[in-house]
Design an enzyme around this catalytic site. Structure first.
Site, PDB file in Angstrom:
ATOM      1  N   VAL A  67     -18.928  71.707  41.754  1.00 29.30           N
ATOM      2  CA  VAL A  67     -19.691  71.844  42.997  1.00 29.30           C
ATOM      3  C   VAL A  67     -21.104  71.277  42.829  1.00 29.30           C
ATOM      4  O   VAL A  67     -22.096  72.012  42.910  1.00 29.30           O
ATOM      5  CB  VAL A  67     -19.748  73.311  43.491  1.00 29.30           C
ATOM      6  CG1 VAL A  67     -18.430  73.726  44.106  1.00 29.30           C
ATOM      7  CG2 VAL A  67     -20.114  74.272  42.367  1.00 29.30           C
ATOM      8  N   PRO A  68     -21.207  69.945  42.609  1.00 35.21           N
ATOM      9  CA  PRO A  68     -22.544  69.351  42.492  1.00 35.21           C
ATOM     10  C   PRO A  68     -23.329  69.596  43.776  1.00 35.21           C
ATOM     11  O   PRO A  68     -22.745  69.592  44.863  1.00 35.21           O
ATOM     12  CB  PRO A  68     -22.251  67.856  42.295  1.00 35.21           C
ATOM     13  CG  PRO A  68     -20.863  67.637  42.810  1.00 35.21           C
ATOM     14  CD  PRO A  68     -20.141  68.938  42.560  1.00 35.21           C
ATOM     15  N   HIS A  69     -24.643  69.839  43.633  1.00 30.73           N
ATOM     16  CA  HIS A  69     -25.421  70.167  44.834  1.00 30.73           C
ATOM     17  C   HIS A  69     -26.902  69.949  44.618  1.00 30.73           C
ATOM     18  O   HIS A  69     -27.372  69.850  43.489  1.00 30.73           O
ATOM     19  CB  HIS A  69     -25.173  71.628  45.233  1.00 30.73           C
ATOM     20  CG  HIS A  69     -25.541  72.601  44.159  1.00 30.73           C
ATOM     21  ND1 HIS A  69     -24.622  73.085  43.261  1.00 30.73           N
ATOM     22  CD2 HIS A  69     -26.727  73.164  43.808  1.00 30.73           C
ATOM     23  CE1 HIS A  69     -25.225  73.918  42.430  1.00 30.73           C
ATOM     24  NE2 HIS A  69     -26.500  73.983  42.727  1.00 30.73           N
ATOM     25  N   THR A  70     -27.611  69.900  45.715  1.00 27.85           N
ATOM     26  CA  THR A  70     -29.074  69.856  45.663  1.00 27.85           C
ATOM     27  C   THR A  70     -29.645  70.309  46.999  1.00 27.85           C
ATOM     28  O   THR A  70     -28.927  70.364  48.002  1.00 27.85           O
ATOM     29  CB  THR A  70     -29.599  68.439  45.357  1.00 27.85           C
ATOM     30  OG1 THR A  70     -31.006  68.513  45.095  1.00 27.85           O
ATOM     31  CG2 THR A  70     -29.378  67.488  46.531  1.00 27.85           C
ATOM     32  N   LEU A 105     -22.587  69.524  47.850  1.00 24.49           N
ATOM     33  CA  LEU A 105     -23.376  70.153  48.914  1.00 24.49           C
ATOM     34  C   LEU A 105     -24.822  69.674  48.913  1.00 24.49           C
ATOM     35  O   LEU A 105     -25.434  69.566  47.857  1.00 24.49           O
ATOM     36  CB  LEU A 105     -23.393  71.677  48.740  1.00 24.49           C
ATOM     37  CG  LEU A 105     -22.078  72.445  48.813  1.00 24.49           C
ATOM     38  CD1 LEU A 105     -21.482  72.617  47.431  1.00 24.49           C
ATOM     39  CD2 LEU A 105     -22.302  73.800  49.434  1.00 24.49           C
TER      40      LEU A 105
END
Lengths: 158, 94
Positions: A67-70, A105
């Protein structure tokens, strides 16, 4: 919160073929840009922010999922895309396994609650093995979209 | 080995809530113990050794959770994981 509240239909990547974690993230961000979520000028900044977050610890949470996100000011609401990598991607996951399902996300800087609720929604469905199996078997963006809709409507067997 | 039980109320002090990085610190700490370790909010109880379980908590800033452990090293497990909350996850900024 429902998956289709934040997953952008036009940005779904049903056939991600990449050889690295960085390329997976770049392809998914590019797909969000192509769907008109943010300007082309912001693409590089979003990729850089996600990669920087990965340096703090992999978002490969195990069981073949990442779930890569920033946070990023280019969006005014939480947005996400889903990618299915049939051949797997080495994501330096917590359990050392390759990832096959990716939820990426991007959220506005001032909405930490939305981010947590999105993670809650995603994890709730990922705990259902049927959901994971069907997701990995999806061939088209429409297959993925239909599955997310069924999950949102609690139409999948547990 | 004697089975023992231990518990402690903990509070989320991170402004961004209990997000993925603190969750992974909890999992890594919990996996180091033989005891079963759980966290719960208002009856929603999850396995602290599972990321997917912890992600379902969606615990925002200020949320109070119940940390419980059962097993031979229950006291140490509660001390270690309770310590993560008390130190704001080793001084994480948000």
């Amino acid at each position: 919160m429902k998956l289709l509240d934040f997953v952008v239909q036009k940005a779904i990547v049903p056939d991600l073929v990449v050889s690295s974690k960085d390329d997976a993230i770049k392809a998914m961000v590019s797909s969000l840009k192509d769907a008109g979520i943010f300007k082309a000028d912001d693409e590089e900044g979003v990729v850089a922010a996600i990669l920087k977050r990965e340096e703090l610890g992999s978002t490969g949470i195990g069981k073949g999922v990442a779930v890569p996100h920033t946070k990023h000011p280019s969006v005014d609401r939480l947005v996400a895309t889903v990618a299915i990598a049939k051949n797997g991607v080495d994501f330096a996951s917590l359990d050392g396994e390759d990832v096959y399902i990716l939820f990426l996300l991007v959220s506005p800087p001032d909405r930490p609650g939305d981010h947590l609720r999105a993670l809650e929604t995603i994890s709730k469905h990922l705990r259902n093995e049927n959901f994971c199996n069907f997701l990995r078997q999806s061939k088209t963006a429409q297959d993925v979209y239909d599955l997310l809709e069924e999950a949102d409507n609690d139409q999948l067997d547990q | 080995m004697n089975k023992s039980e231990s518990n402690k109320k903990v509070t989320v002090g991170l402004t961004n809530g209990l997000h993925l990085r603190p969750q992974s610190m909890i999992v890594q700490a919990a996996q180091g113990f033989e005891s079963d370790v759980t966290l719960s909010i208002e009856g929603h109880k999850v396995d602290a050794k599972s990321m997917l379980d912890l992600m379902t908590l969606a615990a925002t800033f200020g949320t109070e959770l119940l940390l419980e452990a059962t097993g031979s090293d229950a006291g140490s497990a509660v001390e270690a994981i309770g310590g993560l909350f008390d130190s704001n996850f080793e001084g994480m900024d948000s």
